[in-house]
Each structure stands twice: as C-alpha cells, then as structure tokens.
Design a protein around this motif. Structure first.
Motif, PDB file in Angstrom:
ATOM      1  N   THR A  22       0.813  -1.218   0.000  1.00 45.92           N
ATOM      2  CA  THR A  22       0.000   0.000   0.000  1.00 45.92           C
ATOM      3  C   THR A  22       0.846   1.268   0.000  1.00 45.92           C
ATOM      4  O   THR A  22       0.580   2.174  -0.797  1.00 45.92           O
ATOM      5  CB  THR A  22      -0.970  -0.018   1.190  1.00 45.92           C
ATOM      6  OG1 THR A  22      -1.730  -1.204   1.134  1.00 45.92           O
ATOM      7  CG2 THR A  22      -1.890   1.173   1.150  1.00 45.92           C
ATOM      8  N   PRO A  23       1.896   1.418   0.834  1.00 42.12           N
ATOM      9  CA  PRO A  23       2.698   2.642   0.762  1.00 42.12           C
ATOM     10  C   PRO A  23       3.394   2.804  -0.583  1.00 42.12           C
ATOM     11  O   PRO A  23       3.551   3.923  -1.071  1.00 42.12           O
ATOM     12  CB  PRO A  23       3.707   2.492   1.886  1.00 42.12           C
ATOM     13  CG  PRO A  23       3.120   1.522   2.817  1.00 42.12           C
ATOM     14  CD  PRO A  23       2.270   0.612   1.975  1.00 42.12           C
ATOM     15  N   LEU A  25       2.258   1.815  -3.492  1.00 37.94           N
ATOM     16  CA  LEU A  25       1.256   2.280  -4.456  1.00 37.94           C
ATOM     17  C   LEU A  25       0.909   3.744  -4.234  1.00 37.94           C
ATOM     18  O   LEU A  25       0.741   4.509  -5.188  1.00 37.94           O
ATOM     19  CB  LEU A  25      -0.006   1.416  -4.365  1.00 37.94           C
ATOM     20  CG  LEU A  25       0.136   0.001  -4.892  1.00 37.94           C
ATOM     21  CD1 LEU A  25      -1.147  -0.777  -4.623  1.00 37.94           C
ATOM     22  CD2 LEU A  25       0.425   0.026  -6.372  1.00 37.94           C
ATOM     23  N   ARG A  26       0.795   4.121  -2.974  1.00 34.95           N
ATOM     24  CA  ARG A  26       0.483   5.509  -2.658  1.00 34.95           C
ATOM     25  C   ARG A  26       1.607   6.425  -3.158  1.00 34.95           C
ATOM     26  O   ARG A  26       1.364   7.472  -3.765  1.00 34.95           O
ATOM     27  CB  ARG A  26       0.299   5.676  -1.152  1.00 34.95           C
ATOM     28  CG  ARG A  26      -0.230   7.051  -0.797  1.00 34.95           C
ATOM     29  CD  ARG A  26      -0.476   7.207   0.698  1.00 34.95           C
ATOM     30  NE  ARG A  26      -1.389   6.182   1.180  1.00 34.95           N
ATOM     31  CZ  ARG A  26      -1.220   5.494   2.319  1.00 34.95           C
ATOM     32  NH1 ARG A  26      -0.180   5.732   3.086  1.00 34.95           N
ATOM     33  NH2 ARG A  26      -2.084   4.584   2.693  1.00 34.95           N
ATOM     34  N   GLY A  27       2.850   6.012  -2.942  1.00 36.63           N
ATOM     35  CA  GLY A  27       3.995   6.800  -3.424  1.00 36.63           C
ATOM     36  C   GLY A  27       4.021   6.894  -4.935  1.00 36.63           C
ATOM     37  O   GLY A  27       4.317   7.946  -5.507  1.00 36.63           O
ATOM     38  N   LEU A  29       1.450   6.649  -6.910  1.00 42.26           N
ATOM     39  CA  LEU A  29       0.328   7.488  -7.327  1.00 42.26           C
ATOM     40  C   LEU A  29       0.656   8.962  -7.159  1.00 42.26           C
ATOM     41  O   LEU A  29       0.442   9.778  -8.066  1.00 42.26           O
ATOM     42  CB  LEU A  29      -0.923   7.130  -6.524  1.00 42.26           C
ATOM     43  CG  LEU A  29      -2.174   7.941  -6.842  1.00 42.26           C
ATOM     44  CD1 LEU A  29      -2.611   7.656  -8.280  1.00 42.26           C
ATOM     45  CD2 LEU A  29      -3.281   7.608  -5.880  1.00 42.26           C
ATOM     46  N   VAL A  30       1.210   9.343  -6.010  1.00 45.07           N
ATOM     47  CA  VAL A  30       1.567  10.749  -5.759  1.00 45.07           C
ATOM     48  C   VAL A  30       2.673  11.184  -6.711  1.00 45.07           C
ATOM     49  O   VAL A  30       2.618  12.257  -7.317  1.00 45.07           O
ATOM     50  CB  VAL A  30       1.982  10.944  -4.279  1.00 45.07           C
ATOM     51  CG1 VAL A  30       2.581  12.320  -4.071  1.00 45.07           C
ATOM     52  CG2 VAL A  30       0.791  10.731  -3.370  1.00 45.07           C
TER      53      VAL A  30
END
Length: 121
Positions: A22-23, A25-27, A29-30
């Motif tokens: 999850t982190p 993917l979040r990174g 995405l950002v």
C-alpha cells in the motif's frame, strides 16, 4: 483483527493488496500525479512562449522599420543678435527713407513728409 502472514497471503490470492504494498502504491500514485502536473505546466509555459514569439513576429511584419537616428551635430553656432535691434541714429534715418522711396515703398509725398518730420521743419 491482526493481519498475520497467512492472512496476508490469503488476501493476495483474492486480489487485494497487502499492507506492505500500500505505501508503495500511494507513493507511485503521488509521484505520478506530480510528474503529470510538472509536464502539464511545462507544456503550458512552452505554449505561452510560442504565442509571444508569434505575436512579436506579426508585429514586426506590420510595423515598418524605424528610420535611422539623425547624425550627431557639432555644438550650436552662436548667432549674433540682429543689428536692427539698436535704435537708428539721426543720420541713418534719412538714408533709410531714401532707400524705401527708391524701392517704391514710399510715395514722393510720403518721403517728403517723413523727411520734414525728421529735420523738424
């Protein structure tokens, strides 16, 4: 409920992501959003520069070239004041009246009257 490695493995088989992923993917995405925004702003700046250049070219075609500046001159030459500014003397006035009569500016009667007035007759 605590997520154990067995449950995490079970979740990955079902198509859901694990806590560790999850982190990332979040990174991603950002980071991807920031990259896209940077590209978009760079594209907008480039487009604006192209428009300004096109406007400058069109204005250059419409306006004739400016005439060259005048050649520099030397210092100004002082001009002497006119001699007519001084009051004519009593001896110069009859000569001037005679010149005016010869040029036809005075009639013979006007010349005689002006001469009599100068001489006080």
């Amino acid at each position: 409920m605590l997520l154990t490695p067995a449950r995490a493995a079970h979740r990955t088989r079902r198509g859901t992501r694990t806590v560790r992923e999850t982190p990332l993917l979040r990174g991603a995405l950002v980071g991807g959003a920031v990259y896209a925004a940077g590209r978009s702003s760079a594209r907008a700046v480039r487009h604006e520069e192209d428009q300004e250049q096109a406007i400058a070219e069109l204005q250059g075609r419409q306006q004739p070239p400016a005439p060259p500046p005048p050649a520099p001159r030397g210092p100004p030459v002082p001009v002497a004041p006119p001699a007519a500014a001084a009051a004519p003397s009593i001896t110069d006035q009859p000569a001037r009246l005679g010149e005016m009569a010869q040029q036809g500016l005075l009639t013979p009667g006007e010349f005689a009257a002006a001469k009599a007035r100068l001489l006080g007759v």
